[in-house]
Design a protein around this motif. Structure first.
Motif, PDB file in Angstrom:
ATOM      1  N   LEU A 121      -8.784  11.391  71.153  1.00  0.00           N
ATOM      2  CA  LEU A 121      -8.150  12.111  69.788  1.00  0.00           C
ATOM      3  C   LEU A 121      -6.749  10.607  69.035  1.00  0.00           C
ATOM      4  O   LEU A 121      -6.480  11.219  68.765  1.00  0.00           O
ATOM      5  N   ASP A 122      -6.093  10.382  70.270  1.00  0.00           N
ATOM      6  CA  ASP A 122      -4.978  10.079  70.134  1.00  0.00           C
ATOM      7  C   ASP A 122      -5.689   8.576  69.598  1.00  0.00           C
ATOM      8  O   ASP A 122      -4.606   7.795  68.005  1.00  0.00           O
TER       9      ASP A 122
ATOM     10  N   GLN B  84       3.420  12.665  71.455  1.00  0.00           N
ATOM     11  CA  GLN B  84       3.482  11.324  70.992  1.00  0.00           C
ATOM     12  C   GLN B  84       2.851  10.751  69.346  1.00  0.00           C
ATOM     13  O   GLN B  84       2.963  11.105  68.023  1.00  0.00           O
ATOM     14  N   GLY B  85       0.581  11.253  69.690  1.00  0.00           N
ATOM     15  CA  GLY B  85       0.096  11.563  69.084  1.00  0.00           C
ATOM     16  C   GLY B  85       0.412  12.386  67.895  1.00  0.00           C
ATOM     17  O   GLY B  85       0.158  12.473  66.317  1.00  0.00           O
ATOM     18  N   VAL B  86       1.408  14.097  68.427  1.00  0.00           N
ATOM     19  CA  VAL B  86       1.202  14.726  67.574  1.00  0.00           C
ATOM     20  C   VAL B  86       2.252  14.340  66.937  1.00  0.00           C
ATOM     21  O   VAL B  86       2.495  14.776  65.351  1.00  0.00           O
ATOM     22  N   GLY B  87       3.565  14.502  67.383  1.00  0.00           N
ATOM     23  CA  GLY B  87       4.250  13.797  66.765  1.00  0.00           C
ATOM     24  C   GLY B  87       4.518  13.044  65.524  1.00  0.00           C
ATOM     25  O   GLY B  87       4.952  13.194  64.364  1.00  0.00           O
ATOM     26  N   GLU B  88       3.403  12.167  65.624  1.00  0.00           N
ATOM     27  CA  GLU B  88       3.494  10.114  64.707  1.00  0.00           C
ATOM     28  C   GLU B  88       2.515  11.168  63.427  1.00  0.00           C
ATOM     29  O   GLU B  88       2.949  10.420  61.862  1.00  0.00           O
ATOM     30  N   MET B  89       1.523  12.288  64.140  1.00  0.00           N
ATOM     31  CA  MET B  89       0.715  11.997  62.784  1.00  0.00           C
ATOM     32  C   MET B  89       1.188  12.807  62.444  1.00  0.00           C
ATOM     33  O   MET B  89       1.367  13.875  60.459  1.00  0.00           O
TER      34      MET B  89
ATOM     35  N   ILE C 158      -4.418  19.311  67.373  1.00  0.00           N
ATOM     36  CA  ILE C 158      -3.507  19.373  68.058  1.00  0.00           C
ATOM     37  C   ILE C 158      -3.894  19.756  69.502  1.00  0.00           C
ATOM     38  O   ILE C 158      -3.515  18.037  70.734  1.00  0.00           O
ATOM     39  N   PHE C 159      -5.133  20.067  70.024  1.00  0.00           N
ATOM     40  CA  PHE C 159      -6.122  19.733  70.737  1.00  0.00           C
ATOM     41  C   PHE C 159      -7.441  20.399  70.243  1.00  0.00           C
ATOM     42  O   PHE C 159      -7.820  20.894  69.363  1.00  0.00           O
TER      43      PHE C 159
END
Length: 657
Positions: free
Chosen positions: A245-246, A296-301, A270-271
């Motif tokens: 997903l990232d 990291q992926g969640v935070g950046e999105m 988030i998942f």
């Protein structure tokens, strides 16, 4: 040559309709690419009203993914309300996109996202207004290829007459493959016409072409066989699964509506997937395995979405967001990051056993404590064992009491009525649970104004679930149980006045059940309902049960089947189901065994935390469950402007498998 915009013809009639702003486009982060810059053009249809369709995450993802390609463009369209439909027919205005107001019939592909089966009649309206033949067999290479996606596409047989392709599973990668096939076919001079294009698409993983399969029926009405009509066509079609997903951080720039919509927030998934094993939940079954987005992926999105949109709320979405293995780190990190700003977080309804007050406090730190939502689904412990939703009533009461003690004033509880093996007593226990929530809340808070809302929907058996064989409960039984429940809630006015009750009657659920588990013969019912004026069947003010019942009788009974045959009849183990040739990854034998466990009231564990129980998904998709912990934290950053609602990028790592 680019087609001309239909807006000059549309604009004069817009003042005569309700909410004309929903048809004009120009939303924040919308895109209009030059028509001639693209080899393949997609019109993305959400077959419901703008206010419901614009926030849809799936459409927004595909809109960005396609428009990032140099050789493709995508524009959006939504179902038009009956007032505009009538004026469009009167004025000769065809179905149009809201981005550049191009006619839908001028596109190469019409992609339709079905979140619910009750949107089928709206597809027919769009096709008819666009001048596209309703039946796929009547189209030629001048017409768009109609591609259906979304959860309902896992049984597209009821709309097999109307769609050319059903794309099964995750859409991020398959839309690119479809684009490649259409581009190459066009570049080669459209060899073999439309049939050759469909044959090529049938060879694309995840793409099912109904017209290339022959369905035969036995004398008793059951399906005898489903066979490919060409040697190039696979015997079964397996769903597509996006693993990392990232690698797909979409939408990067959420659409910002000009008109009011049902959700006005930035949404970050988030998942994806769920292994809780709720037997009624099609979404949880067909989206397996679990794939988590990294911290990291969640935070950046989140950062990108807030910066691009200006929304002051971020929804952390999944089927059960509190089940993310690092949800505590995510929520605390984001709450730290945005503290002192006007950006708040929200979670969809969560399981009681994955929830705690610390999590709730982090979610609400920068926002309002408006209410908490949980979904016990069944009123009694017995029925919760049947559906494999083992939420302890004691845990629910304890969690609600603690929430009330810390400042919350209301909770919402979701239930279903009409579940397999359900009795009146199972439903009436909902009232007792609500009473105990209020009583515990009053004791914990020292206040009498705490509230509990119970929201109840009719159960619909869905394909690719253990309940796909179950008999659906008749609307009269559902409605009778709901009346008894209301009487039980109101029995003690001192408590009942603090309990709200919202419910959907059983009639729309039965029609949804017809469309969910029907085969190709149901297409005639859909078309008859539409020709008799059926529109927006998911809206109570437009839905007509009598129209569906009469149409079903007229269209199905000459074929030896009926509305009840498709809905209230229990299926046998050896019956060929309309979707058996469409592979969601789940072993059919495992689903049947889980159905038998349901009838015996036996629970199934969550395989994320227990040994594999061989549902079949991971081997069939070539992947595995992917969860944390990553061992990292989501780094809060200093907010330069305390009134801003965004911060910079943050650190993290991908979760281990």
């Amino acid at each position: 040559m680019a087609p001309t915009s239909v807006f000059p013809a549309l604009e004069p009639i817009l003042p005569r309709v309700a909410k004309p702003v929903q048809y004009v486009g120009g939303e924040g982060n919308s895109q209009v690419k030059p028509w001639d810059s693209a080899a393949v053009r997609w019109a993305l249809l959400y077959p419901d009203a703008y206010e419901v369709g614009l926030p849809n995450q799936g459409v927004q993802i595909l809109y960005e993914v396609l428009n990032e390609r140099a050789d493709a463009l995508a524009e959006r369209c939504y179902a038009v309300w009956p007032d505009l439909e009538a004026l469009m027919r009167e004025s000769g205005v065809p179905s149009f996109t809201v981005d550049a107001h191009h006619a839908v019939g001028d596109f190469d592909v019409l992609g339709v996202s079905f979140s619910t089966e009750l949107g089928y009649t709206n597809l027919l309206t769009t096709l008819d207004l666009a001048g596209i033949p309703l039946h796929a067999r009547d189209r030629d290479e001048s017409h768009p290829v109609v591609v259906a996606g979304g959860h309902a596409a896992f049984n597209p047989e009821p709309v097999a007459d109307f769609v050319d392709v059903a794309a099964l599973g995750d859409g991020e990668e398959v839309v690119g493959d479809i684009t490649d096939v259409v581009r190459d076919w066009k570049a080669q001079g459209r060899p073999g016409g439309r049939r050759e294009l469909l044959l090529r698409l049938s060879s694309t993983p995840g793409c099912y072409v109904p017209s290339l399969y022959d369905v035969t029926y036995a004398d008793d009405g059951h399906i005898a066989a489903v066979t490919p009509a060409d040697e190039r066509v696979p015997a079964s079609v397996q769903k597509r699964t996006t693993i990392e997903l990232d690698d797909w951080p979409y939408p990067k720039k959420p659409l910002v509506p000009l008109a009011e919509t049902v959700h006005e927030r930035a949404s970050v998934e988030i998942f994806r997937g769920c292994t809780r094993g709720c037997r009624f939940c099609q979404a949880g079954m067909i989206t397996r395995p679990v794939r988590e987005r990294s911290l990291q992926g969640v935070g950046e999105m989140v950062d990108a979405s807030v910066r691009a949109s200006g929304f002051d709320e971020v929804g952390l979405l999944s089927l059960s967001s509190a089940d993310h293995s690092e949800i505590a780190e995510i929520t605390k990190g984001l709450a730290d990051r945005y503290e002192g700003t006007n950006t708040s977080l929200s979670l969809p309804s969560t399981r009681v056993d994955a929830f705690n007050i610390d999590l709730a406090n982090e979610i609400s730190r920068n926002g309002r404590r408006s209410g908490l939502t949980f979904a016990p689904e069944g009123g009694s412990e017995r029925i919760r064992r049947v559906i494999n939703k083992m939420v302890s009533e004691d845990d629910l009461i304890r969690t609600c009491a603690e929430a009330f003690s810390q400042g919350w004033r209301q909770v919402k509880l979701y239930f279903m009525c009409g579940l397999p093996t359900e009795t009146d007593e199972d439903v009436l226990e909902i009232a007792g649970m609500a009473y105990r929530v209020i009583e515990a809340g009053r004791r914990a808070s020292g206040r009498n104004d705490v509230r509990c809302t119970i929201s109840i929907g009719g159960f619909v058996p869905k394909p690719h679930t253990p309940f796909q064989w179950a008999a659906q409960c008749h609307p009269e039984v559902v409605d009778s149980r709901l009346r008894k429940l209301r009487e039980a809630v109101n029995a003690d006015r001192k408590i009942g006045r603090n309990i709200g009750m919202r419910y959907h009657d059983g009639e729309p659920s039965l029609i949804e059940g017809l469309l969910a588990r029907g085969d190709r013969r149901v297409g005639a019912v859909i078309e008859k309902v539409w020709r008799d004026g059926g529109r927006f069947d998911g809206w109570s003010e437009h839905f007509s049960y009598r129209r569906w019942v009469d149409s079903a009788a007229e269209a199905l009974e000459p074929q030896g089947v009926s509305l009840d045959w498709f809905t209230t009849r229990e299926r046998d183990a050896d019956e060929i189901l309309p979707w058996d040739h469409l592979d969601s990854g789940l072993e059919r034998d495992w689903l049947w065994e889980d159905w038998q466990d349901a009838l015996d009231g036996r629970e199934q564990d969550d395989c994320r935390w227990t040994p594999c129980f061989d549902c079949g998904v991971c081997p069939s998709t070539g992947t595995d469950i992917e969860v944390g912990p990553s061992g990292t934290t989501l780094l809060p950053l200093t907010v330069v402007n305390p009134t801003a609602s965004a911060a910079g990028p943050l650190g993290g790592a991908h979760p281990g498998g």
